[in-house]
Write an enzyme that holds these catalytic residues in place. Structure first.
Site, PDB file in Angstrom:
ATOM      1  CB  THR A   1      10.960  -9.652 -11.257  1.00 28.70           C
ATOM      2  OG1 THR A   1      12.117  -9.434 -12.515  1.00 28.70           O
ATOM      3  CG2 THR A   1      10.368 -10.768 -11.664  1.00 28.70           C
TER       4      THR A   1
ATOM      5  CD  GLN B   1      -6.572  -0.224   7.626  1.00 27.33           C
ATOM      6  OE1 GLN B   1      -7.216  -1.164   7.920  1.00 27.33           O
ATOM      7  NE2 GLN B   1      -5.243  -0.380   8.063  1.00 27.33           N
TER       8      GLN B   1
ATOM      9  N   GLY C   1       0.865  -1.329   0.118  1.00 22.52           N
ATOM     10  CA  GLY C   1      -0.011  -0.215  -0.099  1.00 22.52           C
ATOM     11  C   GLY C   1       0.876   1.187  -0.024  1.00 22.52           C
ATOM     12  CB  SER C   2       4.128   2.175   1.766  1.00 27.71           C
ATOM     13  OG  SER C   2       3.733   1.965   3.146  1.00 27.71           O
TER      14      SER C   2
ATOM     15  CG  ASN D   1      -4.262   4.186   9.375  1.00 21.55           C
ATOM     16  OD1 ASN D   1      -4.576   5.249   8.842  1.00 21.55           O
ATOM     17  ND2 ASN D   1      -3.249   4.245   9.987  1.00 21.55           N
TER      18      ASN D   1
ATOM     19  CB  SER E   1      -2.237  -3.146   0.770  1.00 22.93           C
ATOM     20  OG  SER E   1      -1.003  -3.619   1.418  1.00 22.93           O
ATOM     21  CB  ALA E   2      -2.784  -8.502  -1.019  1.00 20.10           C
ATOM     22  CG  HIS E   3      -0.489  -6.904   4.352  1.00 23.15           C
ATOM     23  ND1 HIS E   3      -0.643  -6.407   5.819  1.00 23.15           N
ATOM     24  CD2 HIS E   3      -0.273  -5.456   3.765  1.00 23.15           C
ATOM     25  CE1 HIS E   3      -0.325  -5.271   6.063  1.00 23.15           C
ATOM     26  NE2 HIS E   3       0.062  -4.761   4.835  1.00 23.15           N
TER      27      HIS E   3
ATOM     28  CB  CYS F   1       3.330   2.850  11.002  1.00 23.03           C
ATOM     29  SG  CYS F   1       2.036   1.890   9.674  1.00 23.03           S
TER      30      CYS F   1
HETATM   31  N1  PLP Z   1      -2.468   3.280   3.971  1.00 20.75           N
HETATM   32  C1  PLP Z   1      -3.293   2.890   5.203  1.00 20.75           C
HETATM   33  C2  PLP Z   1      -4.468   3.668   5.503  1.00 20.75           C
HETATM   34  C3  PLP Z   1      -2.691   1.737   5.880  1.00 20.75           C
HETATM   35  O1  PLP Z   1      -3.414   1.556   6.842  1.00 20.75           O
HETATM   36  C4  PLP Z   1      -1.524   1.185   5.631  1.00 20.75           C
HETATM   37  C5  PLP Z   1      -0.950   0.192   6.564  1.00 20.75           C
HETATM   38  O2  PLP Z   1      -1.342  -0.052   7.611  1.00 20.75           O
HETATM   39  C6  PLP Z   1      -0.790   1.519   4.399  1.00 20.75           C
HETATM   40  C7  PLP Z   1      -1.550   2.601   3.709  1.00 20.75           C
HETATM   41  C8  PLP Z   1       0.487   1.008   4.233  1.00 20.75           C
HETATM   42  O3  PLP Z   1      -0.014  -0.228   3.621  1.00 20.75           O
HETATM   43  P1  PLP Z   1       1.297  -1.432   3.543  1.00 20.75           P
HETATM   44  O4  PLP Z   1       1.512  -1.848   4.849  1.00 20.75           O
HETATM   45  O5  PLP Z   1       0.805  -2.351   2.582  1.00 20.75           O
HETATM   46  O6  PLP Z   1       2.481  -0.721   3.070  1.00 20.75           O
END
Ligand code: PLP
Length: 380
Positions: A237, A179, A71-72, A151, A199-201, A327
């Site tokens: 890749t 989220q 996601g970042s 989040n 973001s898949a996780h 984070c």
């Molecule tokens: N954006 C939001 C709102 C998130 O909650 C998060 C992760 O907690 C991210 C971005 C970043 O995602 P990733 O952990 O896949 O880098």
């Protein structure tokens, strides 16, 4: 001791069906998707299948989906990639004070390069004010980036309205939906979303894979140099197994979304009711909007016990929760999201985020509440 996982906004456990789909691409089908022989073509086909699953889930075209590593990265690519490609049109970006650091720090980096950023305040529930948004739009505004759901406090922003305002003013609209995807139904066309990060996780898929949706006519630059993967927009890749897992995970999430989210929502409400019953309303408060909120999110300030002590005690009892975002859980600073909605430093340091998911049960909720009650009563 059984583990009780109440931190689904930090990450989720991969689903068995998802893992099963991925395994062949880690074992026998290990080809590089850029290779022209059958082994490579098989990987390419699997990637395109996942692109279709993701596009279908958000009502976009397949060619509007770009795979990333998380996601970042999607946030960075959206903001930087768009701003670099469109700087001739203007240099003003509008975002909010409660975005994820992937957005806030990218904006700060762009400020050093001559871009101007307006950080919108939020109210005590974490909502941006659309009238305020209209007021800060300038001739030089090229981008609005507002998250779909926060989040930490789970507040859901008025995305459709923001999309409308952006469209009326000919401004590109990006939303960080990391989220939200898997928890809320998102239709990029209906909501006038031009770019969207995921973001898949966060939806029972693997870690290390994300995606960015960019509407066909939006111009954006690649920000990482290398090969020509992802139609020349994201070099590197491809993580074929991860991408396959992401496609399957989003398909499963959308398939059962209404019933799963209803179940999770009821669990959250039960948790709050049980807290009131066991420890008393006067000992805690729930932060964020009570209605416009991610179904599984409970962000709660417990008066007179700091979150570190509470989290350590919960951990010893086998319960995973978090003191803010993943984070910032190691960070000594009080959460900027909580201070933005008006909590003082002490309150912010006494706040815990519980995020429930598909696998939680009512008996787990009962156990968690009993543990919280025990911790509080044995302190005061
Ligand atoms: N954006 C939001 C709102 C998130 O909650 C998060 C992760 O907690 C991210 C971005 C970043 O995602 P990733 O952990 O896949 O880098």
């Amino acid at each position: 001791m059984n583990l009780i996982y109440c931190d689904h906004s930090a990450t989720t456990k991969i689903k068995r069906e998802v893992l099963k789909e991925m395994l062949p691409y880690l074992e026998e089908s290990y080809g590089n998707a850029s290779s022209i022989y059958d082994l490579g073509l098989k990987s390419k086909k699997a990637i395109e299948n996942s692109r279709e699953q993701i596009a279908k889930a958000i009502n976009s075209q397949n060619k509007e989906i770009y795979f990333t590593s998380c996601g970042s990265e999607s946030d960075n690519l959206a903001i930087k990639g768009f701003c670099y490609a469109n700087k001739k049109k203007g240099n003003h970006i509008i975002t909010s004070r409660i975005e994820h650091p992937a957005i806030l720090n990218t904006c700060k980096a762009l400020e050093k390069e001559g871009f101007e950023v307006t950080y919108l305040n939020v109210d005590e529930k974490g909502l941006i004010d659309c009238n305020e948004l209209k007021k800060v739009i300038k001739k030089t505004t090229i981008l609005i980036s507002i998250m779909t759901a926060n989040n930490e406090i789970g507040t859901i922003e008025p995305i459709e309205e923001i999309g409308k305002i952006a469209k009326e003013n000919n401004i590109t609209f990006h939303t960080d939906a990391v989220q939200a995807i898997g928890n809320l139904k998102i239709d990029v066309k209906k909501m006038n979303i031009d770019m969207l990060s995921m973001s898949a996780h966060k939806f029972y898929g693997p870690k290390g894979v994300g995606a960015l949706y960019v509407k066909e006519e939006i111009e954006f630059n690649r920000v990482q140099e290398g090969g020509h993967q992802e139609r020349n927009k994201r070099a590197g890749t491809e993580n074929v197994a991860g991408i396959v897992g992401m496609g399957k995970a989003i398909e499963l999430a959308n398939l059962n979304m209404v019933e799963n989210q209803e179940k999770i929502y009821l669990m959250r409400e039960y948790f709050i009711k049980q807290l009131e019953k066991e420890i008393g309303k006067e000992r805690f408060r729930i932060n964020g909007d009570r209605i416009k909120r991610l179904p599984g999110n409970v962000n709660v300030t417990f008066y007179n016990i700091n979150s570190k002590d509470m989290l350590n005690n919960l951990n010893q009892m086998g319960i995973c929760a978090s003191g803010g975002s993943a984070c910032s859980s190691m960070c000594e600073m009080p959460s900027y999201v909580l201070t933005a909605i008006g909590l003082n430093e002490k309150e912010a340091r006494s706040t815990i985020r519980f995020t429930f998911g598909e696998d939680n049960t009512i008996s787990e909720i009962q156990y968690v509440v009993k543990c919280i009650s025990y911790i509080i009563k044995n302190r005061s």
